[in-house]
Design an enzyme around this catalytic site. Structure first.
Site, PDB file in Angstrom:
ATOM      1  N   GLU A   1       0.668  -0.946   0.057  1.00 18.44           N
ATOM      2  CA  GLU A   1      -0.141   0.091  -0.023  1.00 18.44           C
ATOM      3  C   GLU A   1       0.779   1.175  -0.069  1.00 18.44           C
ATOM      4  O   GLU A   1       0.578   2.184  -0.657  1.00 18.44           O
ATOM      5  CB  GLU A   1      -0.927   0.041   1.256  1.00 18.44           C
ATOM      6  CG  GLU A   1      -1.973  -0.792   1.140  1.00 18.44           C
ATOM      7  CD  GLU A   1      -3.110  -0.448   0.267  1.00 18.44           C
ATOM      8  OE1 GLU A   1      -2.856  -0.827  -0.971  1.00 18.44           O
ATOM      9  OE2 GLU A   1      -4.379  -0.189   0.368  1.00 18.44           O
TER      10      GLU A   1
ATOM     11  N   THR B   1      -5.390  10.258  -5.217  1.00 16.73           N
ATOM     12  CA  THR B   1      -5.499  10.274  -3.804  1.00 16.73           C
ATOM     13  C   THR B   1      -4.693  11.331  -3.044  1.00 16.73           C
ATOM     14  O   THR B   1      -5.327  11.655  -1.950  1.00 16.73           O
ATOM     15  CB  THR B   1      -4.654   8.753  -3.054  1.00 16.73           C
ATOM     16  OG1 THR B   1      -5.381   7.784  -4.026  1.00 16.73           O
ATOM     17  CG2 THR B   1      -4.903   8.590  -1.792  1.00 16.73           C
TER      18      THR B   1
END
Ligand code: ADP
Length: 311
Positions: free
Chosen positions: A130, A183
């Site tokens: 991640e 993001t």
């Protein structure tokens, strides 16, 4: 066991009041992966079907998570591994596309090697993946993929994950408008300071949501699904968000919010029929725009990652 085929589920993170801490696991939406032992030592990604993603193990979250696993294992194995990824979750959708690959590969390696690591350790390896995808080693998607059901990231250093009970008949409807939200932009739009009043309401909701899960209290669950802090900012990045939310709630959804950092929007419902009705009530909103979308209905998955086949 020489080869394993797994289902690697999509996940919802940032569940309304639970920004960065609360996530849950989906059942009918996810990738498949095959991980097999090879005579040749080392690690490679041999195939990715469905999306254009890097085969380079250092640029793919699956490779990075697998390397973290193998480094901690610290054994000179006389075989290697190859990874095939059958991608069904679109990257950047907000339903844990990168997390599915990162969690999937470490789960599969653990099975192939007779489970040397705990679930918590698997989350540690997967969050390294991640970190590649979004710059931070977030755990709120990989934890529900690995544990199943609902999870709470109690702490990140050292990592502590709390497994929460699932509501027995809980479904999610997810609509993914096919627009791109970076993001970084979704993070940059958030305020550095929050009002104490809002914080008080927010942590009351996190507490009551956890209590609702423990007591199977659907009404309390519904009344806890309000986000006073993040949604007012991030919802501006998602076209038609308010309309989608209003229609979902009118149709009987328990709550509705932004999945991950968007653009996907989730709505929870008690039972499949309401989830189907919610899907019907929200999809026409994007049909009236020029925005394409995908829509999914899924039970909340208490088990997490699943083995499809092993040989
Ligand atoms: P999502 O919230 O849907 O997971 P992210 O923004 O977290 O989306 O992750 C997508 C990013 O991760 C993209 O930049 C993509 O190129 C990168 N990535 C690298 N490997 C993978 C993988 N195996 N699956 C999905 N995305 C990957």
């Amino acid at each position: 066991m020489n080869e394993i085929k797994i289902f690697s589920p999509a996940t919802i993170a940032n569940i309304s009041c639970g920004f960065d801490v609360l996530g849950c696991c989906l059942d009918s939406v996810g990738d498949e992966m095959v991980i097999r032992k090879t005579q040749e030592k080392g690690l490679k990604i041999s195939k990715i079907i469905g999306e254009d993603l890097p085969l380079d193990i250092h640029k793919n979250v699956a490779g990075v998570a697998a390397l973290a696993f193998l480094e901690k294992l610290n054994k000179d194995l006389d075989f290697g591994f190859e990874i095939e990824i059958y991608k069904k979750i679109k990257p950047g959708s907000g339903i844990g596309s990168s997390a599915a690959s990162a969690a999937g590969v470490v789960f599969a390696l653990n099975e192939l090697l007779n489970k040397p690591f705990s679930k918590l350790e698997l989350v540690e390896f997967a969050r390294k993946g991640e970190e590649l995808a979004c710059g931070q080693p977030i755990a709120d998607n990989v934890a529900p993929a690995i544990y199943g059901g609902f999870t709470l990231v109690k702490d990140t250093d050292p990592l502590k994950i709390i497994e929460l009970p699932n509501l027995d008949n809980l479904y999610a409807t997810i609509i993914h408008p096919l627009i791109e939200i970076k993001t970084a932009d979704a993070r940059a739009i958030l305020p550095n300071k929050i009002k104490l009043d809002d914080a008080v309401k927010q942590w009351a909701n996190v507490g009551s949501l956890v209590h609702a899960l423990h007591t199977q209290d659907y009404n309390l669950f519904a009344s806890s699904l309000t986000d006073y802090i993040v949604e007012p900012y991030r919802s501006k990045l998602i076209p038609e968000f308010e309309k989608v939310k209003n229609n979902a709630l009118k149709e009987g959804a328990l709550g509705c919010g932004i999945s991950g950092s968007g653009p996907s929007i989730f709505a929870f419902s008690r039972g499949n029929q309401i989830a189907v009705n919610v899907a019907g009530a929200i999809k026409h909103i994007y049909k009236e725009t020029n925005i394409n979308f995908n829509i999914y209905i899924s039970k909340i998955n208490s088990d997490g990652l699943k083995i499809i086949d092993a040989k």
